[in-house]
Enzyme design. Structure first.
Site, PDB file in Angstrom:
ATOM      1  N   CYS A 117     -14.720   4.060  22.572  1.00  0.00           N
ATOM      2  CA  CYS A 117     -13.398   3.904  21.969  1.00  0.00           C
ATOM      3  C   CYS A 117     -13.500   3.344  20.550  1.00  0.00           C
ATOM      4  O   CYS A 117     -14.482   2.684  20.183  1.00  0.00           O
ATOM      5  CB  CYS A 117     -12.545   2.951  22.801  1.00  0.00           C
ATOM      6  SG  CYS A 117     -11.920   3.650  24.338  1.00  0.00           S
TER       7      CYS A 117
ATOM      8  N   ASN B  79     -13.170   6.502  17.583  1.00  0.00           N
ATOM      9  CA  ASN B  79     -13.750   6.937  18.853  1.00  0.00           C
ATOM     10  C   ASN B  79     -14.849   7.966  18.605  1.00  0.00           C
ATOM     11  O   ASN B  79     -14.790   8.768  17.663  1.00  0.00           O
ATOM     12  CB  ASN B  79     -12.684   7.437  19.844  1.00  0.00           C
ATOM     13  CG  ASN B  79     -11.760   8.507  19.315  1.00  0.00           C
ATOM     14  OD1 ASN B  79     -11.542   8.627  18.117  1.00  0.00           O
ATOM     15  ND2 ASN B  79     -11.197   9.296  20.219  1.00  0.00           N
TER      16      ASN B  79
ATOM     17  N   CYS C  14      -7.184   0.721  25.846  1.00  0.00           N
ATOM     18  CA  CYS C  14      -7.464   0.906  27.277  1.00  0.00           C
ATOM     19  C   CYS C  14      -7.843  -0.447  27.885  1.00  0.00           C
ATOM     20  O   CYS C  14      -8.083  -1.428  27.172  1.00  0.00           O
ATOM     21  CB  CYS C  14      -8.579   1.927  27.470  1.00  0.00           C
ATOM     22  SG  CYS C  14     -10.234   1.305  27.103  1.00  0.00           S
TER      23      CYS C  14
ATOM     24  N   CYS D  19     -11.087  -1.956  26.618  1.00  0.00           N
ATOM     25  CA  CYS D  19     -11.008  -2.472  25.249  1.00  0.00           C
ATOM     26  C   CYS D  19     -10.206  -3.761  25.172  1.00  0.00           C
ATOM     27  O   CYS D  19     -10.494  -4.626  24.347  1.00  0.00           O
ATOM     28  CB  CYS D  19     -10.437  -1.413  24.314  1.00  0.00           C
ATOM     29  SG  CYS D  19     -11.650  -0.117  23.952  1.00  0.00           S
TER      30      CYS D  19
ATOM     31  N   GLU E 224     -16.850  10.604  20.908  1.00  0.00           N
ATOM     32  CA  GLU E 224     -16.986  11.223  22.230  1.00  0.00           C
ATOM     33  C   GLU E 224     -18.375  11.833  22.406  1.00  0.00           C
ATOM     34  O   GLU E 224     -19.193  11.861  21.463  1.00  0.00           O
ATOM     35  CB  GLU E 224     -15.862  12.247  22.423  1.00  0.00           C
ATOM     36  CG  GLU E 224     -14.500  11.549  22.393  1.00  0.00           C
ATOM     37  CD  GLU E 224     -13.323  12.471  22.669  1.00  0.00           C
ATOM     38  OE1 GLU E 224     -13.483  13.707  22.634  1.00  0.00           O
ATOM     39  OE2 GLU E 224     -12.222  11.929  22.907  1.00  0.00           O
TER      40      GLU E 224
ATOM     41  N   GLU F 249     -11.826   0.884  19.287  1.00  0.00           N
ATOM     42  CA  GLU F 249     -11.846  -0.581  19.275  1.00  0.00           C
ATOM     43  C   GLU F 249     -13.267  -1.102  19.486  1.00  0.00           C
ATOM     44  O   GLU F 249     -13.682  -2.094  18.869  1.00  0.00           O
ATOM     45  CB  GLU F 249     -10.937  -1.133  20.388  1.00  0.00           C
ATOM     46  CG  GLU F 249      -9.460  -0.801  20.212  1.00  0.00           C
ATOM     47  CD  GLU F 249      -9.050   0.510  20.864  1.00  0.00           C
ATOM     48  OE1 GLU F 249      -9.878   1.435  20.953  1.00  0.00           O
ATOM     49  OE2 GLU F 249      -7.883   0.599  21.280  1.00  0.00           O
TER      50      GLU F 249
HETATM   51  N1  THU Z   1      -9.336   6.004  22.922  1.00  0.00           N
HETATM   52  C1  THU Z   1      -9.636   5.057  21.982  1.00  0.00           C
HETATM   53  O1  THU Z   1     -10.548   5.214  21.174  1.00  0.00           O
HETATM   54  N2  THU Z   1      -8.914   3.921  21.993  1.00  0.00           N
HETATM   55  C2  THU Z   1      -7.847   3.679  22.802  1.00  0.00           C
HETATM   56  O2  THU Z   1      -7.215   2.651  22.656  1.00  0.00           O
HETATM   57  C3  THU Z   1      -7.464   4.650  23.828  1.00  0.00           C
HETATM   58  C4  THU Z   1      -8.296   5.865  23.918  1.00  0.00           C
HETATM   59  C5  THU Z   1     -10.085   7.266  22.895  1.00  0.00           C
HETATM   60  C6  THU Z   1     -11.051   7.511  24.018  1.00  0.00           C
HETATM   61  C7  THU Z   1     -11.156   9.011  24.001  1.00  0.00           C
HETATM   62  O3  THU Z   1     -12.108   9.392  23.013  1.00  0.00           O
HETATM   63  C8  THU Z   1      -9.783   9.473  23.539  1.00  0.00           C
HETATM   64  O4  THU Z   1      -9.189   8.354  22.910  1.00  0.00           O
HETATM   65  C9  THU Z   1      -8.889   9.986  24.650  1.00  0.00           C
HETATM   66  O5  THU Z   1      -8.820   9.070  25.687  1.00  0.00           O
END
Ligand code: THU
Length: 132
Positions: A53, A42, A86, A89, A44, A55
């Site tokens: 994300c 991920n 999520c 994804c 941000e 994925e």
């Molecule tokens: N996140 C992912 O990268 N993948 C997931 O399957 C769920 C959430 C990340 C998004 C964000 O940067 C952090 O986790 C918190 O939601």
């Protein structure tokens, strides 16, 4: 999981996650039908909705390498609770994976927490075939 290269890739890439806001590091790896492995973490952003994300990163790396067919996904994230993909994804995976594709959630230490199929996570999904 030590011997599973897909799990190892997800665990390793998680170390590169850029998650200064949530402090929730995630790594994901996809295995293609021809056995290649692509990983993403991920990323941000100070403008929060612009974060991506793990994925999505793994899928982007796969497509950039010319691959299109996912056999399996491993997601490594969070603390003790399985980090299931999520909703967005799940749909992104659906574009490149069949309903029976396995999606495994592992702990940061590599313990398998839960295994689902894509169909479990995204039943009755909309995919490329719906546009045909
Ligand atoms: N996140 C992912 O990268 N993948 C997931 O399957 C769920 C959430 C990340 C998004 C964000 O940067 C952090 O986790 C918190 O939601």
């Amino acid at each position: 999981m030590d011997h599973d290269p897909v799990a190892r890739a997800a665990m390793a890439v998680r170390a590169h996650a850029y998650a200064p806001y949530s402090r929730f590091a995630v790594g994901a790896a996809v295995e293609t039908v021809d056995g290649r492995v692509f990983a993403g973490c991920n990323v941000e952003n100070a403008a929060y909705p612009e974060g991506t994300c793990a994925e999505a990163g793994a899928i982007a790396a796969m497509v950039a390498a010319g691959a299109r067919h996912i056999r399996r996904v491993v997601v490594c994230g969070g603390t003790g609770t399985a980090c299931t993909p999520c909703g967005g994804c799940r749909q992104k995976i659906r574009e490149f994976a069949p309903p029976e594709a396995e999606i495994a959630m592992i702990s940061p230490q590599g313990t398998v927490l839960v295994v689902h199929t894509l169909a479990d996570l995204l039943p009755d999904s909309f995919g490329p075939g719906n546009l045909a």
